[in-house]
Enzyme design. Structure first.
Site, PDB file in Angstrom:
ATOM      1  N   GLU A 311       7.800  -8.828   0.068  1.00 15.45           N
ATOM      2  CA  GLU A 311       7.033  -8.912  -1.176  1.00 15.45           C
ATOM      3  C   GLU A 311       7.931  -9.259  -2.369  1.00 15.45           C
ATOM      4  OE1 GLU A 311       3.213  -6.182  -0.181  1.00 15.45           O
ATOM      5  OE2 GLU A 311       4.858  -5.096  -1.092  1.00 15.45           O
ATOM      6  N   ASP A 385      -1.273  -2.460   6.378  1.00 13.85           N
ATOM      7  CA  ASP A 385      -0.723  -1.715   5.247  1.00 13.85           C
ATOM      8  C   ASP A 385      -1.533  -0.478   4.902  1.00 13.85           C
ATOM      9  OD1 ASP A 385       0.815  -1.012   3.146  1.00 13.85           O
ATOM     10  OD2 ASP A 385       0.146  -2.585   1.785  1.00 13.85           O
ATOM     11  N   GLU A 413      -3.563   5.150  -1.811  1.00 15.11           N
ATOM     12  CA  GLU A 413      -3.668   3.820  -2.409  1.00 15.11           C
ATOM     13  C   GLU A 413      -4.920   3.075  -1.951  1.00 15.11           C
ATOM     14  OE1 GLU A 413      -0.392   1.291  -1.299  1.00 15.11           O
ATOM     15  OE2 GLU A 413      -1.293  -0.487  -2.190  1.00 15.11           O
TER      16      GLU A 413
HETATM   17  C1  BDP Z   1       1.911  -1.563  -0.301  1.00 14.05           C
HETATM   18  C2  BDP Z   1       1.771  -1.337  -1.748  1.00 14.05           C
HETATM   19  C3  BDP Z   1       2.958  -1.767  -2.517  1.00 14.05           C
HETATM   20  C4  BDP Z   1       4.212  -1.227  -1.865  1.00 14.05           C
HETATM   21  C5  BDP Z   1       4.250  -1.703  -0.463  1.00 14.05           C
HETATM   22  C6  BDP Z   1       5.463  -1.221   0.308  1.00 14.05           C
HETATM   23  O1  BDP Z   1       0.637  -2.019  -2.195  1.00 14.05           O
HETATM   24  O2  BDP Z   1       2.774  -1.310  -3.820  1.00 14.05           O
HETATM   25  O3  BDP Z   1       5.354  -1.569  -2.543  1.00 14.05           O
HETATM   26  O4  BDP Z   1       3.150  -1.212   0.201  1.00 14.05           O
HETATM   27  O5  BDP Z   1       5.294  -0.311   1.110  1.00 14.05           O
HETATM   28  O6  BDP Z   1       1.006  -0.722   0.321  1.00 14.05           O
HETATM   29  O7  BDP Z   1       6.551  -1.727   0.134  1.00 14.05           O
END
Ligand code: BDP
Length: 724
Positions: A311, A385, A413
């Protein structure tokens, strides 16, 4: 005159109201499950004879913390603290310590070899002609864990006669991960700001830090990552390391080590180097020196957590190197000090056209066996996720030569944030007990992570915390249960989530069975309810873009295809679902053959994962005999009905607990019902616009038009910040 009388009247009324309304036991949730309220008289009587004296081996910081906890706990539960003594001279003593710190315990010659460094024994014994309960461990921290266990027995009103308890943790690293930034924001945090007051550290050590440590120690958590996985490099500067050291000092007596998330490009950002290439000798030296500097001020520093090439985060692949190259340079830096590296596997790339669910496996599986022995890889429970439901991650069982740790998300989340009551125990248990089949039947995920399947000794579980500055820590009273169940399962991943809910309810609210039973049932059903009203039948990721609040199955606005709900559900006029079979993305092939075969076959796939693995026609006949379309609507509706039922259950709980917590839960359940309805209606409206099918008879149409649901925007959603 009239006015005077009126004012006087209102004043009298006000005073009378205040007097009557003043709740005798207002509770704000701060005490968590460590409430230690006075037990009923018959219980006090029952335990009194087991708590006459308290004999503690020594005065190390950990033993002092143990003594204080037992005194606080017993004082609260029984109304008086036991006598502190050095020697036993009456029946009912509690003796705590290690054979080396307590001559009394040494004399008992108990076999403690199998307890390891963190285990304990609690045993009813006779010493010098007196009855006693001994809490014995090889280390002070083991004894502290034992003391918390003993208190739990009283808190949950269990027998303390003839005790012979033998406990040691199944996993070595039991870690909470804080997604906290140095500016006080918490990524995906719904309980206020970060509890770390970086500005006032290191000089001001808030008492809350100690209570945090107590809470963690009470459930066996032994590590905490203080900062977010996408945090910058500032945390590694000398000023901030002093602050980290202050927190480490507070946590040390409770057996908790601190870890830090590091930014892979730190050698450039704060080191003045031109590169962060892990194979560059200067970079390697920089990390070694940084580790030396850290360990000089925090000798028991745990190690590093890394989110790299994920990401948008920097990582070794920026230099054409692998994740193993990246992890190993850090591992070498901390190894001389006994540190470890947790290198996350949550990677996927927008430039990779392949199914997102496959990408972590594709990148990491070929690296099996290429990591240093002090590297462990956190793997999220599912391949996407942290969704309300996903199949277990295919990496479990697929990297026999590499220690893998479970990563669960404790903060909700994707599950309604703070206000939805969702107990995550069943979700965790479902994944931990899933059978990878890599070595035949019984190769469950719990055995992958406890190391027993492949013979690893570096083992662990990490949980993305739900803690913030809210007075109740977690944004709602019931969210505390998710912190609690995480810790208990990290200690022993084969415990039952129902049993854990039961003990949590007793400690947090009351032992009254008229309350405990229905509330535990409600908690146990709450996870299925959220699956139903958000993402039934294997759907995932239908949440609003970026902030993940509310339904947005129609959304295609995100910059990346793999962040768009439409990418995940693939609904069209013919049907719905993501084809991950051998004729689709073939993600199924990442599982061991028997599992792959099952998921590949429409008929054999459990319906709870149906649309995760298959694109299915709307008129497909489900096991119930109804069509898929019918079942989809039925599940969405069931989810709402379940929440209504939860509210009803809670309505009957009025009077069993303090009004303050009762009322807040009631209000939050009302929010949950409203939002469950919104989820149901918005999703049905949208999917109906695609399927073109009428609603099955008896099901109410959505309250509003699809256009209305699509028009909703939420500019200030909590937890959505910084890096996004
Ligand atoms: C996702 C989230 C993000 C996190 C990412 C992670 O949306 O904010 O940074 O996981 O685990 O669920 O790196």
């Amino acid at each position: 005159m009239n006015a005077f009388i009126r004012t006087l009247g209102s004043l009298v009324f006000l005073i009378a109201t205040l007097l009557c309304a003043a709740p005798t036991h207002a509770e704000d949730g701060y005490d968590l499950w460590m409430r230690y309220h006075l037990l009923a008289p018959e219980q006090v009587k029952r335990y009194d004879s087991h708590a006459s004296q308290l004999i503690i081996g020594s005065t190390t910081p950990t033993q002092t913390a143990t003594r204080d906890e037992l005194q606080r706990g017993l004082n609260g539960l029984l109304g008086h603290a036991p006598l502190l003594s050095n020697d036993i001279n009456r029946n009912g003593a509690i003796i705590v310590g290690t054979p080396s710190s307590s001559p009394l315990i040494a004399r008992l010659k108990l076999d403690t070899t199998s307890l390891g460094n963190e285990g304990y024994l609690i045993r009813s014994v006779a010493v010098d002609g007196h009855t006693a309960t001994v809490i014995v461990a090889n280390t002070d921290v083991g004894a502290l864990y034992g003391a918390f266990h003993f208190l739990r027995l009283l808190q949950t009103e269990q027998s303390v006669d003839h005790l012979d308890i033998h406990e040691s943790p199944r996993l070595k690293l039991r870690v909470l991960e804080h997604w906290d930034y140095l500016n006080g924001q918490v990524e995906r945090g719904y309980a206020g700001a970060s509890i770390w007051d970086w500005w006032k550290l290191p000089d001001w050590r808030a008492p809350r830090y100690t209570d945090y440590a107590r809470a963690n120690a009470s459930i066996g958590i032994n590590g905490t990552v203080l900062n977010d996985v996408t945090d910058g490099a500032t945390i590694l500067t000398p000023t901030y390391l002093q602050k980290v050291a202050a927190l480490a000092d507070v946590f040390r007596p409770y057996g908790i080590r601190v870890y830090l998330s590091i930014r892979f490009s730190a050698p450039i950002e704060i080191g003045g180097l031109k590169t962060a290439d892990p194979l560059d000798p200067q970079v390697q030296r920089w990390w070694r020196e940084k580790a030396d500097e850290i360990y000089r001020i925090i000798p028991d520093f745990g190690g590093f957590l890394v989110k790299a090439n994920s990401e948008g985060q920097p990582g070794p692949e920026d230099y054409g190197r692998t994740h193993a190259d990246g992890a190993n340079v850090l591992a070498d830096a901390v190894a001389p000090h006994g540190g470890i590296v947790m290198w996350r596997t949550f990677v996927y790339s927008q430039n990779n056209p392949d199914d997102r669910a496959k990408q972590a496996y594709e990148e990491f599986k070929p690296l099996d066996g290429r990591f240093r022995s002090n590297v462990i890889l956190p793997v999220k429970n599912g391949p996407i996720d942290f969704q309300p439901r996903e199949p277990f991650h295919p990496l479990f069982g697929a990297m026999p030569k590499t220690p893998l740790m479970m990563e669960f998300e404790i903060t909700k989340e994707y599950l309604g944030f703070a206000t939805h009551l969702v107990y995550l125990g069943p979700l965790y248990e479902e994944v931990l007990s899933a059978d990878t089949m890599v070595h035949g039947k019984g190769s469950i995920v719990a055995k992958v992570i406890d190391g027993s399947l492949e013979g690893h000794t570096l083992t662990g579980m990490t949980g993305d915390s739900n803690i913030g500055t809210d007075r109740n820590w977690t944004g709602s009273d019931f969210n505390q249960a998710n912190w609690y169940v995480f810790g208990r399962l990290a200690w022993n991943p084969t415990l039952s989530s129902r049993a854990i809910a039961d003990e949590w309810v007793r400690m947090t609210f009351t032992n009254n069975n008229a309350f405990v039973k229905p509330v535990v049932d409600m908690m146990m059903g709450s996870r299925e309810a959220v699956v139903d009203y958000m993402t039934p039948l294997g759907l995932v990721h239908l949440m609003g873009p970026g902030h993940h609040y509310g339904p947005a199955p129609w959304d295609a606005s995100e910059s990346r295809a793999d962040w768009r709900p439409v990418y995940y559900h693939r609904a069209d006029h013919e049907g719905i679902g993501f084809d991950r079979t051998s004729t689709g993305s073939d993600a199924v092939a990442q599982y061991a053959p028997p599992v792959a075969e099952q998921f590949n076959d429409l008929k054999q796939t459990p319906e709870q994962f149906l649309l995760f693995f298959h694109h299915v026609p709307w008129d497909y006949r489900m096991r119930s005999g109804q069509t898929l379309w019918y079942e989809l609507v039925a599940h969405y509706s069931q989810g709402v009905d379940d929440v209504k039922q939860m509210r009803e259950t809670w309505r009957h709980m009025d009077g069993y607990i303090d009004d303050q917590r009762y009322q807040q839960v009631a209000s939050f359940l009302a929010i949950q019902q409203k939002e469950a309805q919104w989820w149901r209606d918005a999703c049905i409206a949208y999917f109906q616009s695609i399927s073109g099918l009428p609603l099955p008879p008896g099901y109410a149409p959505p309250e509003k038009s699809l256009k209305y649901y699509e028009s909703l925007t939420f500019p200030f959603v909590p937890g959505y910040s910084s890096w996004q």
